[in-house]
Write a protein that holds these residues in place. Structure first.
Motif, mmCIF file in Angstrom:
data_model
loop_
_atom_site.group_PDB
_atom_site.id
_atom_site.type_symbol
_atom_site.label_atom_id
_atom_site.label_comp_id
_atom_site.label_asym_id
_atom_site.label_seq_id
_atom_site.Cartn_x
_atom_site.Cartn_y
_atom_site.Cartn_z
ATOM 1 N N GLY A 52 0.804 -1.219 0.000
ATOM 2 C CA GLY A 52 0.000 0.000 0.000
ATOM 3 C C GLY A 52 0.837 1.269 0.000
ATOM 4 O O GLY A 52 0.359 2.333 0.366
ATOM 5 N N LEU A 53 2.088 1.161 -0.423
ATOM 6 C CA LEU A 53 3.006 2.297 -0.433
ATOM 7 C C LEU A 53 3.310 2.718 -1.862
ATOM 8 O O LEU A 53 3.101 1.957 -2.803
ATOM 9 C CB LEU A 53 4.290 1.928 0.300
ATOM 10 N N LYS A 54 3.863 3.928 -2.001
ATOM 11 C CA LYS A 54 4.191 4.468 -3.326
ATOM 12 C C LYS A 54 5.683 4.281 -3.596
ATOM 13 O O LYS A 54 6.512 4.914 -2.948
ATOM 14 C CB LYS A 54 3.843 5.945 -3.383
ATOM 15 N N PRO A 55 6.023 3.409 -4.550
ATOM 16 C CA PRO A 55 7.446 3.244 -4.883
ATOM 17 C C PRO A 55 7.924 4.357 -5.806
ATOM 18 O O PRO A 55 7.189 4.823 -6.680
ATOM 19 C CB PRO A 55 7.482 1.893 -5.601
ATOM 20 N N ILE A 56 9.154 4.780 -5.593
ATOM 21 C CA ILE A 56 9.811 5.730 -6.488
ATOM 22 C C ILE A 56 11.068 5.017 -6.962
ATOM 23 O O ILE A 56 11.969 4.744 -6.171
ATOM 24 C CB ILE A 56 10.142 7.049 -5.782
ATOM 25 N N SER A 57 11.109 4.682 -8.239
ATOM 26 C CA SER A 57 12.188 3.878 -8.797
ATOM 27 C C SER A 57 13.248 4.771 -9.433
ATOM 28 O O SER A 57 12.929 5.608 -10.268
ATOM 29 C CB SER A 57 11.593 2.924 -9.836
ATOM 30 N N GLU A 58 14.495 4.569 -9.012
ATOM 31 C CA GLU A 58 15.603 5.374 -9.531
ATOM 32 C C GLU A 58 16.839 4.510 -9.728
ATOM 33 O O GLU A 58 17.054 3.538 -9.015
ATOM 34 C CB GLU A 58 15.963 6.505 -8.548
ATOM 35 N N SER A 59 17.672 4.930 -10.678
ATOM 36 C CA SER A 59 18.988 4.318 -10.825
ATOM 37 C C SER A 59 19.911 4.936 -9.769
ATOM 38 O O SER A 59 19.600 6.012 -9.232
ATOM 39 C CB SER A 59 19.541 4.579 -12.227
ATOM 40 N N PRO A 60 21.049 4.314 -9.463
ATOM 41 C CA PRO A 60 21.961 4.927 -8.490
ATOM 42 C C PRO A 60 22.400 6.336 -8.887
ATOM 43 O O PRO A 60 22.627 7.190 -8.035
ATOM 44 C CB PRO A 60 23.149 3.965 -8.457
ATOM 45 N N GLU A 61 22.464 6.593 -10.183
ATOM 46 C CA GLU A 61 22.905 7.897 -10.665
ATOM 47 C C GLU A 61 21.868 8.997 -10.439
ATOM 48 O O GLU A 61 22.221 10.151 -10.227
ATOM 49 C CB GLU A 61 23.266 7.826 -12.159
ATOM 50 N N THR A 62 20.584 8.649 -10.494
ATOM 51 C CA THR A 62 19.538 9.659 -10.333
ATOM 52 C C THR A 62 18.953 9.694 -8.919
ATOM 53 O O THR A 62 18.207 10.616 -8.583
ATOM 54 C CB THR A 62 18.390 9.423 -11.337
ATOM 55 N N ALA A 63 19.282 8.722 -8.111
ATOM 56 C CA ALA A 63 18.704 8.622 -6.764
ATOM 57 C C ALA A 63 19.146 9.760 -5.853
ATOM 58 O O ALA A 63 18.387 10.190 -4.986
ATOM 59 C CB ALA A 63 19.058 7.283 -6.136
ATOM 60 N N GLU A 64 20.360 10.270 -6.050
ATOM 61 C CA GLU A 64 20.834 11.376 -5.210
ATOM 62 C C GLU A 64 19.917 12.590 -5.340
ATOM 63 O O GLU A 64 19.578 13.232 -4.350
ATOM 64 C CB GLU A 64 22.266 11.761 -5.578
ATOM 65 N N LYS A 65 19.509 12.880 -6.560
ATOM 66 C CA LYS A 65 18.620 14.020 -6.802
ATOM 67 C C LYS A 65 17.254 13.773 -6.150
ATOM 68 O O LYS A 65 16.664 14.678 -5.563
ATOM 69 C CB LYS A 65 18.470 14.253 -8.305
ATOM 70 N N ALA A 66 16.771 12.550 -6.236
ATOM 71 C CA ALA A 66 15.482 12.210 -5.617
ATOM 72 C C ALA A 66 15.558 12.374 -4.102
ATOM 73 O O ALA A 66 14.638 12.906 -3.481
ATOM 74 C CB ALA A 66 15.080 10.782 -5.978
#
Length: 150
Positions: A52-66
């Motif tokens: 029941g949660l919202k996943p936010i999928s990122e690569s290691p390269e873009t995860a820092e910005k997220a």
């Protein structure tokens, strides 16, 4: 803000105006899923959705910005074949945890090895290790427990 506004009792005072640093609040409805493999990210995201949660999928390269724009309740890192694919994010996650005053966000490492973070010689930022292959039966209870902890 002009000085006259500061004296208006109806105007709320923001934390920065009080001189106190605002602590980031973790959003327990969101889970950041990080990994180089887009297939693994999709599989993990589907498991997160079952909780029941919202996943936010990122690569290691873009995860820092997220991570700079939000503080999820949980971060799931796919360590890859050597458990090091997401190492560059650990210092940023550690900084978020120190700023929150609590061990948030919680961190799950998806690993090719079995064990605890201590027994595997992993960073103190990692709370739990889930051994691959990734299955809902293994991962979903861990997510539920960590989200419930918050």
């Amino acid at each position: 803000m002009c000085p006259a506004d500061r004296d208006d009792p109806r105007k709320p005072i923001k934390p920065a105006e009080r001189g106190a640093a605002a602590r980031p609040e973790a959003d327990f409805s969101k889970v950041l899923v990080v990994g180089k493999s887009s297939i693994n990210r999709v599989v993990v995201s589907k498991i997160v959705e079952k909780s029941g949660l919202k996943p936010i999928s990122e690569s290691p390269e873009t995860a820092e910005k997220a991570l700079a724009s939000m503080v999820p309740g949980v971060v799931i890192l796919d360590g890859g074949p050597d458990d090091k694919d997401c190492d560059r994010l650990l210092s940023g996650i550690d900084a978020l945890r120190r700023a929150s005053g609590r061990a948030l966000p919680s961190v799950i490492l998806l690993s090719t090895r079995n064990g605890t973070p201590d027994s595997l010689g992993l960073s103190s930022v990692v709370d739990t290790v889930v051994a691959k292959p990734i299955t809902p039966e293994r991962l979903q209870p861990v997510i539920d427990r960590l989200v419930g902890r918050g």
